[in-house]
Design a protein around this motif. Structure first.
Motif, PDB file in Angstrom:
ATOM      1  N   UNK B 148       0.838  -1.250  -0.234  1.00 50.96           N
ATOM      2  CA  UNK B 148      -0.240   0.374   0.256  1.00 50.96           C
ATOM      3  C   UNK B 148       1.082   1.334   0.177  1.00 50.96           C
ATOM      4  N   UNK B 149       1.928   1.473   0.730  1.00 52.48           N
ATOM      5  CA  UNK B 149       2.836   2.059   0.029  1.00 52.48           C
ATOM      6  C   UNK B 149       3.990   2.322  -1.120  1.00 52.48           C
ATOM      7  N   UNK B 150       4.858   1.055  -1.250  1.00 55.09           N
ATOM      8  CA  UNK B 150       4.775   0.904  -2.594  1.00 55.09           C
ATOM      9  C   UNK B 150       5.012   0.766  -3.234  1.00 55.09           C
ATOM     10  N   UNK B 151       4.719   1.447  -3.782  1.00 52.61           N
ATOM     11  CA  UNK B 151       3.612   0.857  -5.264  1.00 52.61           C
ATOM     12  C   UNK B 151       3.708   1.445  -7.152  1.00 52.61           C
ATOM     13  N   UNK B 152       3.483   1.349  -8.042  1.00 52.19           N
ATOM     14  CA  UNK B 152       3.963   2.981  -9.307  1.00 52.19           C
ATOM     15  C   UNK B 152       3.083   4.120  -8.725  1.00 52.19           C
ATOM     16  N   UNK B 153       2.304   4.045  -8.071  1.00 52.14           N
ATOM     17  CA  UNK B 153       1.336   5.236  -7.728  1.00 52.14           C
ATOM     18  C   UNK B 153       2.479   6.325  -6.565  1.00 52.14           C
ATOM     19  N   UNK B 154       3.329   5.796  -6.003  1.00 49.88           N
ATOM     20  CA  UNK B 154       3.966   6.278  -4.603  1.00 49.88           C
ATOM     21  C   UNK B 154       4.256   7.531  -5.358  1.00 49.88           C
ATOM     22  N   UNK B 155       5.107   7.690  -6.264  1.00 54.31           N
ATOM     23  CA  UNK B 155       5.513   9.291  -7.075  1.00 54.31           C
ATOM     24  C   UNK B 155       4.565   9.085  -7.841  1.00 54.31           C
ATOM     25  N   UNK B 156       3.427  10.430  -7.401  1.00 52.31           N
ATOM     26  CA  UNK B 156       2.548  10.388  -8.241  1.00 52.31           C
ATOM     27  C   UNK B 156       3.098  11.948  -9.131  1.00 52.31           C
ATOM     28  N   UNK B 157       3.263  11.391 -10.812  1.00 55.03           N
ATOM     29  CA  UNK B 157       3.929  13.182 -11.421  1.00 55.03           C
ATOM     30  C   UNK B 157       3.030  14.251 -11.335  1.00 55.03           C
ATOM     31  N   UNK B 158       1.308  14.040 -11.432  1.00 53.74           N
ATOM     32  CA  UNK B 158       0.776  14.829 -11.412  1.00 53.74           C
ATOM     33  C   UNK B 158       1.258  15.440 -10.426  1.00 53.74           C
ATOM     34  N   UNK B 159       1.169  15.131  -9.142  1.00 51.23           N
ATOM     35  CA  UNK B 159       1.023  16.133  -7.765  1.00 51.23           C
ATOM     36  C   UNK B 159       3.198  16.572  -8.174  1.00 51.23           C
ATOM     37  N   UNK B 160       3.606  16.056  -8.779  1.00 47.10           N
ATOM     38  CA  UNK B 160       5.259  15.847  -9.102  1.00 47.10           C
ATOM     39  C   UNK B 160       5.065  17.711  -9.400  1.00 47.10           C
ATOM     40  N   UNK B 161       4.244  17.380 -10.896  1.00 51.60           N
ATOM     41  CA  UNK B 161       4.622  19.105 -11.331  1.00 51.60           C
ATOM     42  C   UNK B 161       3.758  20.172 -10.996  1.00 51.60           C
TER      43      UNK B 161
END
Lengths: 320, 301
Positions: B148-161
């Motif tokens: 639940x913590x480490x998965x492909x959505x851990x770094x959400x690119x939208x939030x990064x932008x």
């Protein structure tokens, strides 16, 4: 910089020494702290997003439990051919395209219209109340949304009561081939129309007030102002979002469709993504499921590239 | 002539207003009524709800549903799990996303464009469900809370932008140069100057991640079989959609199925309220910030 200036001032020097151009490599020592700050994110995305991309080759291999993700025997297009020839192929493609195209045709213009309407409200308090209300459903989870639909739209629920009051009592909104797509699409609009309108409202708030003034001086009606001032102003936003939406045309909302599925609406509600889940995760046919998944991804990606190209040619707006 | 045209204009304006406000009222009711109905149905007598007599206000006030919910250990276990995953998950999300966003906002960082592409590419292309699942299996994350913590959505690119755009617009380039002359390095500049100046964007992104964790159903469905560590949304699915309302399998079948179903529905209305309450409570306070997030993100960087 300072040194170069001094050199150019002294006229006896003819050769001006340029500073070496910064590159990733020669600035590495200077910027090593920046690299350290971004490294965890790179590692995380590298592992969880890029290794699966490398693992796509599974679609061309026979999955071997002992050999791991990419160790199986190479079988080429075997699984793609199996999918295209399978009796479900036509139904899956039809359902997937019908659901996603209806979602775009109905769901894409809705927030644009809502934004134009909200923008017309002159009473600030009414505007805020409406905005607060219509943004709210966006934060409800998909499980709760489908749960709400189940209790409200079921024949014994309030929606069912309304249906029988208008003489359509024999239609079960939740378990019928005919109503699946309308219920899916309209509930999607219900949940996201408000939230999706924010971006257009932002674009509308950036319209130059002078344009409104000159339109009024020219005697434009409010409808004409919408058509000739506001819509052109938000067109770039519309195009960008349309491209982004096209990129996901074939990736339907897996979770919601999965939750809305039942044996009665399955002929219309089985889409590529739910099928991949059933074949792969439930029945463990990994290679076959990976091939179907890749099929889906490739169509998506090529649609995105094609739409971007089209938009670039016609309106010079593009993602990259 | 002029009076005539003025009159005609105001008449069309009146129609225009009727159209606009009419649409608004319909929109408002279409969104607000289902939500209101769930609230009143959850505190009304189930018989009244089933016979369609509860329309605008609760009838024969009853807290039966809520009593059942409070004694259902599945819900509270799911609640507890979700709170743990959301807290831990959001912390990890922020620790990875915010420093990366800061680095990507630095104009002098030469790998900026390359790394931006590295992140954005994952928005448009991915390995798909099966390769990701097998990777998680190889990493032994299946059936653990860590998935639940480490998965492909851990770094959400939208939030990064969003965060990167914010840093680009609010932290002037010269500010670091001035600090660097005084001997400040990037670590210190980031933690002591950038972060305190960025509370608004930090709270927006933290909230986005929190809501994502709270509503996350997919991860539990795909990667977890052990019911003890399932998050709230999976429990909700069992109750609301699979109709396993009563914990010990006292189903809805049999002769008095309709009767039991009435109570089951009563519980469902309550479950919807109880599970969505945390999000609804923070929503009015945070609505401005949420909105701001979309607007920052929409500035093309």
């Amino acid at each position: 910089m300072a040194i170069i200036k001094m050199e150019t001032k002294s006229s006896d020097l003819t050769i001006i020494t340029k500073p070496k151009k910064d590159t990733i490599f020669n600035t590495f020592k200077r910027d090593y702290q920046l690299w350290l700050l971004i490294l965890p994110a790179i590692i995380c995305v590298g592992i969880f997003n890029y290794i699966p991309m490398y693992g796509i080759q599974l679609a061309f291999r026979e999955y071997d439990f002992t050999a791991g993700l990419t160790g199986g025997e190479w079988v080429g297009l075997k699984y793609f051919i199996q999918f295209v020839n399978s009796h479900l192929f036509y139904d899956l493609m039809r359902n997937t395209l019908m659901i996603s195209i209806t979602t775009i045709v109905v769901g894409f213009p809705a927030p644009i219209i809502l934004a134009l309407v909200i923008n017309q409200i002159r009473v600030q308090r009414a505007k805020r109340v409406l905005q607060t209300t219509v943004y709210l459903p966006h934060f409800i989870s998909i499980v709760v949304l489908v749960g709400m639909m189940n209790v409200i739209l079921t024949p014994s629920g309030i929606g069912g009561n309304v249906m029988s009051a208008i003489g359509l009592g024999d239609i079960n909104l939740l378990a019928s081939v005919k109503t699946f797509i309308p219920v899916y699409v309209l509930s999607d609009v219900w949940q996201h129309v408000g939230w999706n309108s924010i971006i257009y409202l932002a674009a509308l708030s950036a319209v130059d007030p002078q344009l409104y003034d000159s339109a009024k001086v020219d005697g434009a009606s409010r409808w004409q102002i919408i058509r000739n001032v506001e819509i052109p102003a938000i067109t770039p936003t519309i195009v960008i979002l349309l491209i982004l939406n096209m990129g996901t045309i074939i990736s339907t909302g897996f979770e919601k469709i999965f939750l809305m599925q039942n044996s009665l609406n399955l002929p219309i509600s089985e889409v590529i993504e739910t099928y991949v889940y059933k074949i792969g995760i439930v029945s463990n046919q990994f290679s076959y499921a990976a091939a179907i998944g890749l099929f889906n991804t490739l169509i998506n990606f090529s649609l995105l590239v094609a739409m971007n190209y089209l938009a670039k040619r016609t309106s010079r707006i593009s993602l990259w | 002539m002029s009076i005539f045209s003025l009159k005609r204009k105001s008449l069309s304006d009146v129609f225009f207003d009727i159209f606009i406000y009419g649409t608004c009222i319909i929109m408002f009711l279409a969104v607000a009524y289902p939500l209101w109905f769930v609230i009143i149905a959850s505190v009304s007598d189930s018989g009244m709800v089933a016979s369609g007599q509860v329309l605008l206000f609760p009838k024969e006030f009853s807290l039966f549903g809520y009593k059942e919910i409070f004694s259902d250990s599945r819900i509270w276990n799911g609640y507890k799990n979700t709170v743990v995953y959301a807290t831990l998950g959001t912390t990890v999300n922020l620790l990875l996303t915010i420093p990366a966003a800061y680095v990507l906002s630095r104009y002098e960082f030469k790998a900026r464009r390359l790394l931006m592409f590295f992140f954005i590419f994952t928005m448009f292309f991915n390995g798909g469900l099966i390769p990701t699942y097998l990777l998680m299996k190889d990493l032994s994350l299946i059936n653990t809370m860590w998935v639940f913590i480490f998965n492909p959505w851990t770094v959400n690119v939208f939030n990064l932008i969003i965060a990167r755009t914010f840093f680009e617009h609010t932290i002037p380039k010269e500010m670091y140069e001035a600090a660097a002359i005084d001997g400040c390095n990037h670590f210190r500049f980031f933690s002591q100057i950038v972060l305190p100046l960025s509370k608004a964007v930090l709270s927006v992104i933290a909230l986005y991640y929190l809501v994502y964790h709270w509503n996350n159903f997919f991860t539990g469905l795909i990667y977890v079989r052990d019911s003890g560590i399932q998050p709230l949304q999976i429990i909700l699915r069992d109750i609301l959609i699979s109709n396993q309302v009563f914990g010990e399998g006292a189903g809805t079948g049999g002769a008095d199925g309709g009767y039991a179903q009435r109570y089951a529905d009563q519980i469902k209305y309550g479950v919807i309220i109880v599970s969505t309450l945390p999000v609804l409570v923070i929503y009015p306070f945070m609505q401005k910030y949420f909105e701001k997030g979309v607007m920052i993100g929409s500035v093309k960087g």
